[in-house]
Design a protein around this motif. Sequence first.
Motif, PDB file in Angstrom:
ATOM      1  N   THR A 174       0.848  -1.183   0.000  1.00  0.00           N
ATOM      2  CA  THR A 174       0.000   0.000   0.000  1.00  0.00           C
ATOM      3  C   THR A 174       0.888   1.239   0.000  1.00  0.00           C
ATOM      4  N   VAL A 175       0.261   2.386  -0.251  1.00  0.00           N
ATOM      5  CA  VAL A 175       1.025   3.640  -0.251  1.00  0.00           C
ATOM      6  C   VAL A 175       1.683   3.860   1.104  1.00  0.00           C
ATOM      7  N   SER A 176       0.968   3.541   2.203  1.00  0.00           N
ATOM      8  CA  SER A 176       1.562   3.736   3.533  1.00  0.00           C
ATOM      9  C   SER A 176       2.759   2.815   3.742  1.00  0.00           C
ATOM     10  N   ASP A 177       2.696   1.585   3.162  1.00  0.00           N
ATOM     11  CA  ASP A 177       3.850   0.676   3.246  1.00  0.00           C
ATOM     12  C   ASP A 177       5.060   1.295   2.548  1.00  0.00           C
ATOM     13  N   VAL A 178       4.811   1.861   1.382  1.00  0.00           N
ATOM     14  CA  VAL A 178       5.898   2.452   0.600  1.00  0.00           C
ATOM     15  C   VAL A 178       6.517   3.611   1.358  1.00  0.00           C
ATOM     16  N   ARG A 179       5.676   4.419   1.962  1.00  0.00           N
ATOM     17  CA  ARG A 179       6.196   5.576   2.699  1.00  0.00           C
ATOM     18  C   ARG A 179       7.059   5.129   3.878  1.00  0.00           C
ATOM     19  N   LYS A 180       6.723   3.992   4.462  1.00  0.00           N
ATOM     20  CA  LYS A 180       7.547   3.471   5.562  1.00  0.00           C
ATOM     21  C   LYS A 180       8.899   2.986   5.054  1.00  0.00           C
ATOM     22  N   ARG A 181       8.942   2.519   3.805  1.00  0.00           N
ATOM     23  CA  ARG A 181      10.189   2.021   3.240  1.00  0.00           C
ATOM     24  C   ARG A 181      11.169   3.149   2.931  1.00  0.00           C
ATOM     25  N   LEU A 182      10.642   4.334   2.658  1.00  0.00           N
ATOM     26  CA  LEU A 182      11.520   5.476   2.426  1.00  0.00           C
ATOM     27  C   LEU A 182      11.927   6.049   3.779  1.00  0.00           C
ATOM     28  N   ASN A 183      13.218   6.328   3.952  1.00  0.00           N
ATOM     29  CA  ASN A 183      13.627   6.930   5.225  1.00  0.00           C
ATOM     30  C   ASN A 183      13.234   8.412   5.249  1.00  0.00           C
ATOM     31  N   GLU A 184      13.420   9.046   6.385  1.00  0.00           N
ATOM     32  CA  GLU A 184      12.939  10.428   6.540  1.00  0.00           C
ATOM     33  C   GLU A 184      13.603  11.373   5.544  1.00  0.00           C
ATOM     34  N   GLU A 185      14.906  11.188   5.337  1.00  0.00           N
ATOM     35  CA  GLU A 185      15.629  12.047   4.392  1.00  0.00           C
ATOM     36  C   GLU A 185      15.058  11.898   2.980  1.00  0.00           C
ATOM     37  N   GLN A 186      14.793  10.646   2.597  1.00  0.00           N
ATOM     38  CA  GLN A 186      14.251  10.385   1.264  1.00  0.00           C
ATOM     39  C   GLN A 186      12.845  10.964   1.119  1.00  0.00           C
ATOM     40  N   LYS A 187      12.025  10.760   2.143  1.00  0.00           N
ATOM     41  CA  LYS A 187      10.660  11.291   2.088  1.00  0.00           C
ATOM     42  C   LYS A 187      10.655  12.816   1.973  1.00  0.00           C
ATOM     43  N   GLU A 188      11.521  13.456   2.763  1.00  0.00           N
ATOM     44  CA  GLU A 188      11.600  14.921   2.715  1.00  0.00           C
ATOM     45  C   GLU A 188      12.062  15.407   1.355  1.00  0.00           C
ATOM     46  N   ALA A 189      13.032  14.707   0.770  1.00  0.00           N
ATOM     47  CA  ALA A 189      13.557  15.091  -0.549  1.00  0.00           C
ATOM     48  C   ALA A 189      12.472  14.952  -1.621  1.00  0.00           C
ATOM     49  N   VAL A 190      11.718  13.852  -1.552  1.00  0.00           N
ATOM     50  CA  VAL A 190      10.643  13.616  -2.516  1.00  0.00           C
ATOM     51  C   VAL A 190       9.560  14.681  -2.345  1.00  0.00           C
ATOM     52  N   LYS A 191       9.201  14.937  -1.102  1.00  0.00           N
ATOM     53  CA  LYS A 191       8.154  15.906  -0.787  1.00  0.00           C
ATOM     54  C   LYS A 191       8.527  17.301  -1.287  1.00  0.00           C
ATOM     55  N   LYS A 192       9.784  17.679  -1.054  1.00  0.00           N
ATOM     56  CA  LYS A 192      10.250  19.015  -1.410  1.00  0.00           C
ATOM     57  C   LYS A 192      10.348  19.181  -2.929  1.00  0.00           C
ATOM     58  N   ARG A 193      10.962  18.192  -3.564  1.00  0.00           N
ATOM     59  CA  ARG A 193      11.222  18.335  -4.996  1.00  0.00           C
ATOM     60  C   ARG A 193       9.955  18.152  -5.837  1.00  0.00           C
ATOM     61  N   PHE A 194       9.062  17.272  -5.370  1.00  0.00           N
ATOM     62  CA  PHE A 194       7.907  16.928  -6.196  1.00  0.00           C
ATOM     63  C   PHE A 194       6.589  17.424  -5.619  1.00  0.00           C
ATOM     64  N   ALA A 195       6.660  18.481  -4.820  1.00  0.00           N
ATOM     65  CA  ALA A 195       5.426  19.066  -4.264  1.00  0.00           C
ATOM     66  C   ALA A 195       4.463  19.425  -5.389  1.00  0.00           C
ATOM     67  N   PHE A 196       5.000  19.888  -6.518  1.00  0.00           N
ATOM     68  CA  PHE A 196       4.137  20.290  -7.643  1.00  0.00           C
ATOM     69  C   PHE A 196       3.372  19.102  -8.221  1.00  0.00           C
ATOM     70  N   ILE A 197       3.932  17.885  -8.108  1.00  0.00           N
ATOM     71  CA  ILE A 197       3.233  16.690  -8.604  1.00  0.00           C
ATOM     72  C   ILE A 197       2.119  16.306  -7.630  1.00  0.00           C
ATOM     73  N   PHE A 198       2.447  16.264  -6.334  1.00  0.00           N
ATOM     74  CA  PHE A 198       1.428  15.951  -5.324  1.00  0.00           C
ATOM     75  C   PHE A 198       0.232  16.895  -5.471  1.00  0.00           C
ATOM     76  N   GLU A 199       0.542  18.179  -5.623  1.00  0.00           N
ATOM     77  CA  GLU A 199      -0.509  19.191  -5.688  1.00  0.00           C
ATOM     78  C   GLU A 199      -1.340  19.063  -6.962  1.00  0.00           C
ATOM     79  N   THR A 200      -0.665  18.933  -8.116  1.00  0.00           N
ATOM     80  CA  THR A 200      -1.377  18.894  -9.405  1.00  0.00           C
ATOM     81  C   THR A 200      -2.226  17.636  -9.547  1.00  0.00           C
ATOM     82  N   LEU A 201      -1.724  16.506  -9.035  1.00  0.00           N
ATOM     83  CA  LEU A 201      -2.445  15.240  -9.184  1.00  0.00           C
ATOM     84  C   LEU A 201      -3.299  14.909  -7.954  1.00  0.00           C
ATOM     85  N   ASN A 202      -3.289  15.841  -6.974  1.00  0.00           N
ATOM     86  CA  ASN A 202      -4.160  15.709  -5.806  1.00  0.00           C
ATOM     87  C   ASN A 202      -3.827  14.501  -4.943  1.00  0.00           C
ATOM     88  N   TYR A 203      -2.536  14.335  -4.651  1.00  0.00           N
ATOM     89  CA  TYR A 203      -2.102  13.299  -3.698  1.00  0.00           C
ATOM     90  C   TYR A 203      -1.662  13.979  -2.411  1.00  0.00           C
TER      91      TYR A 203
END
Length: 421
Positions: free
Chosen positions: A390-419
């Motif tokens: 599940t998506v929550s499983d995947v998020r657990k697999r990414l460490n905090e640094e990775q999650k923050e990097a993804v969140k920061k760099r791809f905020a425009f994707i989360f926002e545009t695709l409504n995730y």
Amino acid sequence: GDRREDTGDRQEGSDRRDSLFKFHRVGVLSCKNNILFGATLPQLLGILIRNRKYVEWFKYGVRICCLLMFAIFNTILSVLESIRHKFAISQVQLNDEPIFVIGHPRTGTTLVHNVLSSDARFSFATNLQVGFPSTFILMSNFQWLLSFFVDKKRPMDNMELSLDLPGEDEIATTLLSGGCSAYMPLFFMSQYKTYLDLLNLNTTKERLDTWTASFLFFLKKITYWNDRSLAKQSAHRRLIIKSPVHTSRIPTLLRLFPKAKFIFCYRDPYTVVQSAVHMAQSYYWYTYLNEPSDADISDFVLDQMEIIYREYFKHRNLIPKGNLVEIKFEEMENDIIKTMESIYDQFSLGDIKNLTESAMFKKYREGMTDFKKNSLSVMTSMADLIGGLTVSDVRKRLNEEQKEAVKKRFAFIFETLNYQM
């Protein structure tokens, strides 16, 4: 498709840069699953000679020798095939309403491509055709030989790798153009920035012309061969075309095919990143001709993702109204039939029974039962290489640094695709 001379060296400081993701070296001696096996001698030598100072000749010597030997065989077949068919191919008039299946790698594009291609009213390029674009007509007689060089399952997700299943046309274009393709980082990851302009085709006129000629020639060739049994006066079937890199090429594709239809697949960005990293680990090592650093691979995955999405969001409004369908992976995996019905309805493709009652679709659906043994439905996660997480499983697999990097760099994707971030 010449290289640019000032950008070819290993990315500056690539061995010293921190890498967001870690990779382990595998398969340096492997000669399997390399898309260069379909190259003729002129195509392969062109790639090797232009990149000679970046090739690690000794480390990858076994792989290069295997490729050269196969290239000699390909060249003989290619000459014979060209003599027999080249003029007829040049006369082909393409169907001017192809359907492009687009989306970042690992978002369900393979699933949509395979299922849509089950409708016999459409035509598609097979794995054999994309892998051996110069020789596939004659190579069909030597498929037994290819079993030594191609695994029965895809390394990245354990899906069936049949030579008859739909394949990605950009592989063919890579070979036909002698390396003028966004797939060149699969061989020279350390120099990946040299090829980023081929992702969106915002490149030199020479490169664009080389890519376009190779792409259109391949489409004509598969149309010529796949439709050879149709009555001469019949119009050619509509092509289903899928390569993830086409997602960032909307202006060029519309210039070539103004009436084209587009199916855009998307998915939770965390899962896409995790999946792309897994693909880099499980498949890319089969194709390298020099060894990249972890930072090279990690940066490539993230840079490619950013370019693909930014270019798509920037240009999707160019697609005429009614010619674009956007599909959410999480909904598609729950009910693929419903997803297909919405596509058929929007594009006025006729009776969906042409698809659902086809032998190819039934066989494909049955085959997926073995792919994923879990509590979800048979059709679940067909194109998912992290199998049922599940998506929550995947998020657990990414460490905090990775999650923050993804969140920061791809905020425009989360926002545009409504995730949710």
